[in-house]
Design a protein around this motif. Sequence first.
Motif, short mmCIF file in Angstrom:
data_model
loop_
_atom_site.label_atom_id
_atom_site.label_comp_id
_atom_site.label_asym_id
_atom_site.label_seq_id
_atom_site.Cartn_x
_atom_site.Cartn_y
_atom_site.Cartn_z
N MET A 45 70.87 20.10 35.16
CA MET A 45 70.27 20.36 36.22
C MET A 45 70.59 21.80 37.20
SD MET A 45 67.47 19.01 37.14
CE MET A 45 66.76 17.53 36.39
N LYS A 46 71.81 21.80 37.39
CA LYS A 46 72.40 22.97 38.24
C LYS A 46 71.92 24.11 37.59
CE LYS A 46 76.55 24.61 40.28
NZ LYS A 46 78.33 24.37 40.52
N ARG A 47 72.32 24.21 36.23
CA ARG A 47 71.99 25.74 35.52
C ARG A 47 70.47 25.99 35.78
NH1 ARG A 47 75.34 25.16 30.07
NH2 ARG A 47 77.33 25.62 31.00
N LEU A 48 69.67 25.06 35.71
CA LEU A 48 68.31 25.08 35.59
C LEU A 48 67.65 25.62 36.99
CD1 LEU A 48 65.25 25.04 34.47
CD2 LEU A 48 65.26 22.59 35.16
N ARG A 49 68.32 25.16 38.14
CA ARG A 49 68.19 25.45 39.59
C ARG A 49 68.64 26.99 39.60
NH1 ARG A 49 70.46 21.12 41.72
NH2 ARG A 49 72.46 21.77 41.79
N LEU A 50 69.80 27.22 39.36
CA LEU A 50 70.52 28.58 39.33
C LEU A 50 69.55 29.63 38.71
CD1 LEU A 50 72.80 30.17 40.41
CD2 LEU A 50 73.85 29.83 38.43
N LEU A 51 69.07 29.16 37.40
CA LEU A 51 68.28 30.25 36.59
C LEU A 51 66.91 30.26 37.14
CD1 LEU A 51 69.32 29.13 32.96
CD2 LEU A 51 69.84 31.29 34.35
N SER A 52 66.22 29.26 37.66
CA SER A 52 65.01 29.40 38.36
C SER A 52 64.87 30.32 39.48
CB SER A 52 64.37 27.94 38.74
OG SER A 52 64.34 27.11 37.61
N ALA A 53 65.87 30.02 40.29
CA ALA A 53 66.06 30.94 41.44
C ALA A 53 66.49 32.52 41.12
CB ALA A 53 66.99 30.52 42.36
N ALA A 54 67.24 32.57 40.18
CA ALA A 54 67.48 33.87 39.67
C ALA A 54 66.36 34.63 39.12
CB ALA A 54 68.65 33.91 38.77
N PHE A 55 65.57 33.89 38.37
CA PHE A 55 64.30 34.52 37.60
C PHE A 55 63.44 34.82 38.80
CE2 PHE A 55 60.00 33.78 36.34
CZ PHE A 55 59.78 34.81 35.19
N ALA A 56 63.26 33.89 39.83
CA ALA A 56 62.25 34.37 40.94
C ALA A 56 62.75 35.46 41.83
CB ALA A 56 62.08 33.13 41.88
N GLY A 57 63.96 35.54 42.04
CA GLY A 57 64.59 36.77 42.64
C GLY A 57 64.43 37.90 42.12
N THR A 58 64.79 38.01 40.64
CA THR A 58 64.52 39.27 39.75
C THR A 58 63.21 39.63 39.64
OG1 THR A 58 66.49 38.54 38.58
CG2 THR A 58 65.03 40.01 37.72
N LEU A 59 62.37 38.72 39.56
CA LEU A 59 60.77 38.97 39.56
C LEU A 59 60.34 39.56 40.67
CD1 LEU A 59 58.24 38.77 37.70
CD2 LEU A 59 57.77 36.53 38.82
N CYS A 60 60.86 39.15 41.75
CA CYS A 60 60.23 39.45 43.18
C CYS A 60 60.74 41.02 43.25
CB CYS A 60 60.84 38.55 44.42
SG CYS A 60 60.28 39.17 46.22
N TYR A 61 61.99 41.30 42.89
CA TYR A 61 62.69 42.69 43.03
C TYR A 61 61.67 43.66 42.01
CZ TYR A 61 65.58 46.33 41.33
OH TYR A 61 65.87 47.58 40.74
N VAL A 62 61.46 43.15 40.90
CA VAL A 62 60.76 43.88 39.85
C VAL A 62 59.57 44.23 40.37
CG1 VAL A 62 59.85 44.24 37.78
CG2 VAL A 62 62.15 43.44 37.81
N LEU A 63 58.64 43.18 41.05
CA LEU A 63 57.26 43.42 41.32
C LEU A 63 57.33 44.44 42.71
CD1 LEU A 63 55.84 39.85 41.06
CD2 LEU A 63 55.22 41.76 39.55
N ILE A 64 58.32 44.21 43.53
CA ILE A 64 58.36 45.02 44.88
C ILE A 64 58.73 46.38 44.22
CG2 ILE A 64 59.54 45.73 46.97
CD1 ILE A 64 59.70 42.43 47.28
N SER A 65 59.59 46.70 43.47
CA SER A 65 59.75 48.00 42.84
C SER A 65 58.83 48.90 42.27
CB SER A 65 61.13 48.03 41.77
OG SER A 65 62.27 47.75 42.57
N VAL A 66 58.00 48.12 41.56
CA VAL A 66 56.59 48.61 40.61
C VAL A 66 55.77 48.92 41.65
CG1 VAL A 66 55.21 48.07 39.23
CG2 VAL A 66 57.41 47.50 38.58
N CYS A 67 55.55 48.22 42.67
CA CYS A 67 54.53 48.26 43.53
C CYS A 67 54.76 49.46 44.75
CB CYS A 67 54.07 47.10 44.18
SG CYS A 67 53.09 46.11 42.95
N ALA A 68 56.01 49.22 45.39
CA ALA A 68 56.35 50.01 46.37
C ALA A 68 57.67 50.75 46.42
CB ALA A 68 56.44 49.10 47.69
N GLY A 69 58.33 50.70 45.37
CA GLY A 69 59.42 51.48 45.25
C GLY A 69 59.29 53.11 44.74
N ARG A 70 60.55 53.64 44.75
CA ARG A 70 60.43 55.19 44.88
C ARG A 70 59.41 55.65 43.88
NH1 ARG A 70 65.69 58.91 45.45
NH2 ARG A 70 64.49 61.02 45.02
N TYR A 71 59.35 55.09 42.44
CA TYR A 71 58.65 55.59 41.66
C TYR A 71 57.55 54.57 41.27
CZ TYR A 71 62.66 58.34 40.65
OH TYR A 71 63.84 59.51 40.82
N GLY A 72 57.15 53.85 42.39
CA GLY A 72 56.00 52.92 42.33
C GLY A 72 54.65 53.23 42.36
#
Length: 167
Positions: free
Chosen positions: A1-28
């Motif tokens: 359970m602890k791993r799933l919680r950590l992986l889910s949060a890490a996935f969501a944070g990484t996905l958010c970072y990637v989407l923001i970078s692609v849309c509004a980042g320096r080369y977005g």
Amino acid sequence: MKRLRLLSAAFAGTLCYVLISVCAGRYGIWAQGQLEEQKRMLSIHEASIERIHNELVMEKNALLNDASVIAAHARRLGYVSDGEILVKIRGLSSYQNTVKDPGFAVEEGEIRYLSERTCKSIGFIIFGLLYIVLLLGDFARGRISLPVRKRRFTVLNGAVVYDMQQN
């Protein structure tokens, strides 16, 4: 359970970072659109300058080679040739000043975007918030519990002695 919680949060944070970078980042997408607009404006300006240049080259060649153009230009300056009569009318200038528009200076605009640090910070914030939400959700469902300390006591010679143990 602890791993799933950590992986889910890490996935969501990484996905958010990637989407923001692609849309509004320096080369977005947002910065690319601004660059395309600058390119379009520069192309329009370049075409205007090229048109002015071509007109000036044609006018120069005509003034160098065509006698009728030279005569017309001289008349505009107030000169007359043999056999011509000059009639001046009050209120009209004898010379019409035709100044070519040299164009205007085009400055490079500043491209606006979110810095890499900002994109990563937002990703980490999303990771932290989602992890806390998932942790609280598991706590509310009873999947995890806080450690409970049980107090054990004994009575020795009329005094209560507590023995703290962690469960």
